[in-house]
Design an enzyme around this catalytic site. Structure first.
Site, PDB file in Angstrom:
ATOM      1  N   TYR A 175      -2.130   0.399  10.799  1.00 52.06           N
ATOM      2  CA  TYR A 175      -2.246  -0.042   9.401  1.00 52.06           C
ATOM      3  C   TYR A 175      -0.960   0.314   8.637  1.00 52.06           C
ATOM      4  CZ  TYR A 175      -3.881  -0.773   4.643  1.00 52.06           C
ATOM      5  OH  TYR A 175      -3.992  -1.207   3.338  1.00 52.06           O
ATOM      6  N   SER A 213       0.861  -1.192   0.000  1.00 55.44           N
ATOM      7  CA  SER A 213       0.000   0.000   0.000  1.00 55.44           C
ATOM      8  C   SER A 213       0.893   1.237   0.000  1.00 55.44           C
ATOM      9  CB  SER A 213      -0.859   0.028   1.267  1.00 55.44           C
ATOM     10  OG  SER A 213      -1.520   1.255   1.421  1.00 55.44           O
TER      11      SER A 213
HETATM   12  P1  NDP Z   1     -11.567  -5.977   0.371  1.00 59.50           P
HETATM   13  O1  NDP Z   1     -12.092  -5.742   1.752  1.00 59.50           O
HETATM   14  O2  NDP Z   1     -12.497  -5.806  -0.764  1.00 59.50           O
HETATM   15  O3  NDP Z   1     -10.909  -7.423   0.278  1.00 59.50           O
HETATM   16  C1  NDP Z   1     -10.131  -7.952   1.313  1.00 59.50           C
HETATM   17  C2  NDP Z   1      -9.992  -9.464   1.133  1.00 59.50           C
HETATM   18  O4  NDP Z   1      -9.156  -9.966   2.187  1.00 59.50           O
HETATM   19  C3  NDP Z   1     -11.325 -10.176   1.211  1.00 59.50           C
HETATM   20  O5  NDP Z   1     -11.388 -11.152   0.211  1.00 59.50           O
HETATM   21  C4  NDP Z   1     -11.288 -10.832   2.600  1.00 59.50           C
HETATM   22  O6  NDP Z   1     -11.990 -12.066   2.537  1.00 59.50           O
HETATM   23  C5  NDP Z   1      -9.798 -11.091   2.779  1.00 59.50           C
HETATM   24  N1  NDP Z   1      -9.426 -11.178   4.184  1.00 59.50           N
HETATM   25  C6  NDP Z   1      -9.442 -10.188   5.111  1.00 59.50           C
HETATM   26  N2  NDP Z   1      -9.087 -10.677   6.294  1.00 59.50           N
HETATM   27  C7  NDP Z   1      -8.829 -12.003   6.128  1.00 59.50           C
HETATM   28  C8  NDP Z   1      -8.420 -13.046   6.986  1.00 59.50           C
HETATM   29  N3  NDP Z   1      -8.183 -12.828   8.287  1.00 59.50           N
HETATM   30  N4  NDP Z   1      -8.260 -14.289   6.477  1.00 59.50           N
HETATM   31  C9  NDP Z   1      -8.495 -14.505   5.169  1.00 59.50           C
HETATM   32  N5  NDP Z   1      -8.870 -13.564   4.302  1.00 59.50           N
HETATM   33  C10 NDP Z   1      -9.044 -12.325   4.782  1.00 59.50           C
HETATM   34  O7  NDP Z   1     -10.333  -4.982   0.232  1.00 59.50           O
HETATM   35  P2  NDP Z   1      -9.243  -4.776  -0.935  1.00 59.50           P
HETATM   36  O8  NDP Z   1      -9.504  -5.633  -2.087  1.00 59.50           O
HETATM   37  O9  NDP Z   1      -9.139  -3.322  -1.149  1.00 59.50           O
HETATM   38  O10 NDP Z   1      -7.940  -5.233  -0.154  1.00 59.50           O
HETATM   39  C11 NDP Z   1      -7.027  -6.190  -0.663  1.00 59.50           C
HETATM   40  C12 NDP Z   1      -5.628  -5.807  -0.236  1.00 59.50           C
HETATM   41  O11 NDP Z   1      -5.298  -4.546  -0.823  1.00 59.50           O
HETATM   42  C13 NDP Z   1      -5.449  -5.621   1.271  1.00 59.50           C
HETATM   43  O12 NDP Z   1      -4.206  -6.193   1.645  1.00 59.50           O
HETATM   44  C14 NDP Z   1      -5.398  -4.101   1.438  1.00 59.50           C
HETATM   45  O13 NDP Z   1      -4.656  -3.722   2.569  1.00 59.50           O
HETATM   46  C15 NDP Z   1      -4.723  -3.700   0.145  1.00 59.50           C
HETATM   47  N6  NDP Z   1      -4.897  -2.322  -0.279  1.00 59.50           N
HETATM   48  C16 NDP Z   1      -6.153  -1.804  -0.458  1.00 59.50           C
HETATM   49  C17 NDP Z   1      -6.289  -0.485  -0.860  1.00 59.50           C
HETATM   50  C18 NDP Z   1      -7.621   0.172  -1.007  1.00 59.50           C
HETATM   51  O14 NDP Z   1      -7.679   1.434  -1.013  1.00 59.50           O
HETATM   52  N7  NDP Z   1      -8.716  -0.573  -1.151  1.00 59.50           N
HETATM   53  C19 NDP Z   1      -5.114   0.345  -1.159  1.00 59.50           C
HETATM   54  C20 NDP Z   1      -3.861  -0.296  -0.910  1.00 59.50           C
HETATM   55  C21 NDP Z   1      -3.768  -1.598  -0.515  1.00 59.50           C
HETATM   56  P3  NDP Z   1     -12.972 -12.614   3.665  1.00 59.50           P
HETATM   57  O15 NDP Z   1     -13.585 -11.444   4.367  1.00 59.50           O
HETATM   58  O16 NDP Z   1     -13.953 -13.461   2.904  1.00 59.50           O
HETATM   59  O17 NDP Z   1     -12.080 -13.415   4.529  1.00 59.50           O
HETATM   60  C1  8X3 Z   2      -5.157   1.541   1.520  1.00 59.70           C
HETATM   61  C2  8X3 Z   2      -4.892   2.929   1.045  1.00 59.70           C
HETATM   62  O1  8X3 Z   2      -4.505   5.340   1.783  1.00 59.70           O
HETATM   63  O2  8X3 Z   2      -6.189   4.047   2.970  1.00 59.70           O
HETATM   64  O3  8X3 Z   2      -3.994   0.859   1.777  1.00 59.70           O
HETATM   65  O4  8X3 Z   2      -3.863   3.609   3.316  1.00 59.70           O
HETATM   66  S1  8X3 Z   2      -4.856   4.020   2.351  1.00 59.70           S
END
Ligand code: NDP
Ligand code: 8X3
Length: 257
Positions: free
Chosen positions: A157, A144
């Site tokens: 985070y 991120s």
């Molecule tokens: P979502 O919430 O849409 O997806 C998150 C996924 O992670 C879900 O499929 C969830 O599945 C899974 N997950 C969460 N906790 C667990 C756990 N304990 N065990 C297994 N699976 C888990 O968010 P994003 O797609 O945005 O996030 C994906 C990645 O991208 C993350 O690592 C996030 O930090 C990163 N990210 C996101 C950004 C954003 O702005 N959205 C920006 C930068 C990075 P389930 O709940 O079914 O377990």
């Molecule tokens: C998710 C993006 O800006 O909320 O990793 O940290 S931010």
């Protein structure tokens, strides 16, 4: 574009494939003919999605429902894999809360550290021996912008994503001298369920995160992940930092321009 498809017939594990970036990456990889092993905790979503991918694309798609924080479940999952894995996408992760350090909730902190850092390490530790043995594995970590900058309200985070960045760099060096690849993608704001999770189901607060600007989509990031995975074997992209055009740092966001 004249680009070879190097994903066809390979096997990829994607953690957190029930929504957002992981789900979008799974669809793109399936379209490219890559066989999948998808994980997440929401069983129905995962099995419905796997059925959809298998019926739309000529790929195999296995699923495994477990929490990446549960080391025994991670171990059982890895033991159950019956194919050499070419690509591991460590995507499962979350932010919970935006409290400052003097008011943070210890349970929220544990959830983030246990999922984003220890969960990623659990899966990676368990899967790398066979990837190293086969000598061709590619691990792609979803980091991120929070792993490159620290912002107020992101004390834990940001710490977890800085850890993902450090883990990526160390892993590349640990695997130096092998043909295993290690990469990271570090996005800014992507509109997924991320903010709904961060604000514990408060959809209005989640919507406000993206108000007056055009955020990245899960597909934008999935395309970058696919690009990284589809490079020739000798090319290792280390990190891609990607913002929406209206974002210039974790906190500099141009709204309503
Ligand atoms: P979502 O919430 O849409 O997806 C998150 C996924 O992670 C879900 O499929 C969830 O599945 C899974 N997950 C969460 N906790 C667990 C756990 N304990 N065990 C297994 N699976 C888990 O968010 P994003 O797609 O945005 O996030 C994906 C990645 O991208 C993350 O690592 C996030 O930090 C990163 N990210 C996101 C950004 C954003 O702005 N959205 C920006 C930068 C990075 P389930 O709940 O079914 O377990
Ligand atoms: C998710 C993006 O800006 O909320 O990793 O940290 S931010």
């Amino acid at each position: 574009m004249n680009e070879s498809n190097r994903l066809k017939g390979k096997w990829a594990v994607i953690t957190g494939a029930t929504s957002g970036i992981g789900k979008s990456a799974a669809k793109l990889f399936a379209e490219a003919g890559c066989n999948l092993i998808l994980t997440g905790r929401r069983e129905e979503r995962l099995s419905d999605f796997a059925k959809e991918l298998k019926s739309n694309f000529q790929v195999q798609c296995d699923t495994s429902v477990f929490d990446v924080r549960d080391r025994t479940a991670c171990s059982d999952f890895v033991d159950s894999i019956s194919h050499p894995v070419d690509i591991l996408i460590n995507n499962a992760g979350l932010a919970v809360g935006t409290d400052p350090v003097d008011a943070g909730d210890f349970d929220d902190w544990d959830r983030m550290i246990d999922t984003n850092v220890k969960g990623l390490l659990n899966i990676t530790r368990l899967m790398t021996p066979s990837m190293k043995k086969h000598g061709s594995g590619h691990i792609i970590n979803i980091g991120s912008i929070a792993g490159h900058e620290a912002y107020p309200g992101g004390v834990v985070y940001c710490a977890t994503k800085h850890a993902v960045h450090a883990i990526t760099q160390s892993m590349k060096k640990d695997l130096h001298g092998t043909n295993n690849r290690v990469s990271e993608v570090s996005p800014g704001l992507v509109e997924t369920e991320f903010s709904n999770v961060r604000f514990k189901g408060d959809d209005n607060r989640a919507d406000d995160v993206y108000k007056g600007m055009k955020p990245l989509t899960a597909l934008d990031i999935a395309e970058i992940v696919q690009f990284i995975a589809n490079r020739p074997d000798h090319v290792n992209i280390m990190d891609v930092v990607v913002f929406p055009v209206q974002q210039s740092s974790a906190t500099m966001i141009d709204r309503n321009s």
